[in-house]
Enzyme design. Structure first.
Site, PDB file in Angstrom:
ATOM      1  N   LYS A 128      76.192  -2.675  67.650  1.00  0.00           N
ATOM      2  CA  LYS A 128      76.234  -1.426  68.441  1.00  0.00           C
ATOM      3  C   LYS A 128      74.827  -0.877  68.608  1.00  0.00           C
ATOM      4  O   LYS A 128      74.041  -0.861  67.640  1.00  0.00           O
ATOM      5  CB  LYS A 128      77.129  -0.394  67.745  1.00  0.00           C
ATOM      6  CG  LYS A 128      77.180   0.949  68.480  1.00  0.00           C
ATOM      7  CD  LYS A 128      78.319   1.822  68.008  1.00  0.00           C
ATOM      8  CE  LYS A 128      78.015   2.616  66.761  1.00  0.00           C
ATOM      9  NZ  LYS A 128      76.869   3.524  66.853  1.00  0.00           N
ATOM     10  N   GLU A 197      80.625   9.670  72.171  1.00  0.00           N
ATOM     11  CA  GLU A 197      80.605  10.682  71.110  1.00  0.00           C
ATOM     12  C   GLU A 197      80.331  12.062  71.703  1.00  0.00           C
ATOM     13  O   GLU A 197      79.348  12.252  72.439  1.00  0.00           O
ATOM     14  CB  GLU A 197      79.519  10.320  70.068  1.00  0.00           C
ATOM     15  CG  GLU A 197      79.468  11.306  68.913  1.00  0.00           C
ATOM     16  CD  GLU A 197      78.670  10.804  67.711  1.00  0.00           C
ATOM     17  OE1 GLU A 197      78.240   9.630  67.701  1.00  0.00           O
ATOM     18  OE2 GLU A 197      78.479  11.611  66.778  1.00  0.00           O
TER      19      GLU A 197
HETATM   20  O1  KIV Z   1      77.101   5.479  62.566  1.00  0.00           O
HETATM   21  C1  KIV Z   1      78.243   5.877  62.851  1.00  0.00           C
HETATM   22  O2  KIV Z   1      79.094   6.138  61.992  1.00  0.00           O
HETATM   23  C2  KIV Z   1      78.566   6.031  64.258  1.00  0.00           C
HETATM   24  C3  KIV Z   1      79.859   6.720  64.601  1.00  0.00           C
HETATM   25  C4  KIV Z   1      79.690   8.179  64.482  1.00  0.00           C
HETATM   26  C5  KIV Z   1      80.355   6.326  65.936  1.00  0.00           C
HETATM   27  O3  KIV Z   1      77.809   5.658  65.096  1.00  0.00           O
END
Ligand code: KIV
Length: 281
Positions: A128, A197
């Site tokens: 991600k 988010e």
């Molecule tokens: O790092 C994390 O936990 C996240 C979530 C808030 C989506 O990116």
């Protein structure tokens, strides 16, 4: 809200793949994602039937005690990804493990590939990255080289200093248009999931409808996204300090951690969580 945990049958279900993720999206089955940072919680999340475990850089705040995610290093992410992967392997091995790329680890496509390779070799199945249009060429670079990608738009915590705080994004007409354009660009570059988010519920519903090969996963983004993510500590009610409006403590209706995670899965699947009026904007 009253959500009864239902006993999933995780042993009978095959391991999640990008193909099954896309099938869930096509079938309209809600996707569940929780963060985990160690082997034990990852194993319980697997047992509870969570489809994606995010080894989030939120570990910088909830495990390491920092005020933001910015100090988190690639080495920390590699370590925690390995721990989570071991826990999942010892359980049913079902969830997709999503490794978060930390601040400063994906400034160029080449650097992103090296960082992503580190997380994939530690056990991640997907990575991600936070950002919009500027990241599209990087997403394409990674996907072309065999690395599935999840984007992250709206409130992007690694940019807290440029955003001026942890605020709702996409409230103005221009901001909303940019979020829509960025989402389409990430999908076209090959992203198969997209965390939204702190985005107004109506806008994230619109983005979700516009994307066909990329599953939106909301956090503070309303009930109409393709899936939901919560930070583990928020949903277990152990977060210290300010608890975000979008969070819900699933321990209040379920006395065990496994029960709380099952209740989360059930509530997301049946669209009882989130409630737009309570947990979104
Ligand atoms: O790092 C994390 O936990 C996240 C979530 C808030 C989506 O990116």
């Amino acid at each position: 809200m009253s959500v009864q945990p239902s006993a999933p049958e995780p042993g009978k279900r095959p391991a999640m793949t990008m193909h099954s993720l896309m099938k869930m999206l096509a079938d309209g089955e809600k996707i569940t994602m929780l963060t985990a940072y160690d082997a034990t919680f990852a194993a319980v999340a697997d047992l509870a039937g969570v489809e994606i475990i995010l080894v989030g850089d939120s570990l910088g705040m909830v495990c390491q005690g920092h005020n933001s995610t910015i100090p988190v290093t690639l080495e920390s992410m590699r370590y925690h990804t390995e721990c989570v992967a071991r826990g999942v392997q010892k359980q049913n091995g079902r969830p997709i493990i999503l490794g978060d790329m930390p601040f400063g680890s994906y400034a160029t496509p080449e650097q992103a590939f090296q960082s992503a390779a580190t997380l994939m070799q530690a056990g991640a199945h997907m990575v991600k990255l936070e950002g919009g249009a500027w990241l599209a060429p990087t997403v394409e670079f990674l996907v072309t080289r065999g690395i599935p990608v999840c984007g992250h738009l709206g409130l992007t915590p690694q940019s807290v200093n440029t955003l001026g705080g942890y605020r709702v994004q996409g409230r103005t007409e221009t901001g909303a248009q940019k979020l829509m354009q960025d989402s389409l660009l990430l999908q076209n570059a090959g992203a198969q999931a997209l965390v939204l988010e702190m985005v107004p519920a109506a806008l994230s519903a619109e983005i979700t409808r516009a994307l066909t090969t990329c599953a939106t996963i909301g956090i503070g983004a309303g009930v109409d996204t393709a899936g939901q993510i919560l930070v583990l500590h928020d949903m277990l009610g152990v977060t210290q300090g300010k608890v975000p409006k979008f969070a819900y403590n699933f321990m209040t209706e379920s006395g065990t951690i496994l029960g709380a995670m099952q209740a989360f899965v059930q509530a997301v699947k049946t669209q009882k969580f989130p409630v737009n009026e309570l947990h979104a904007w």
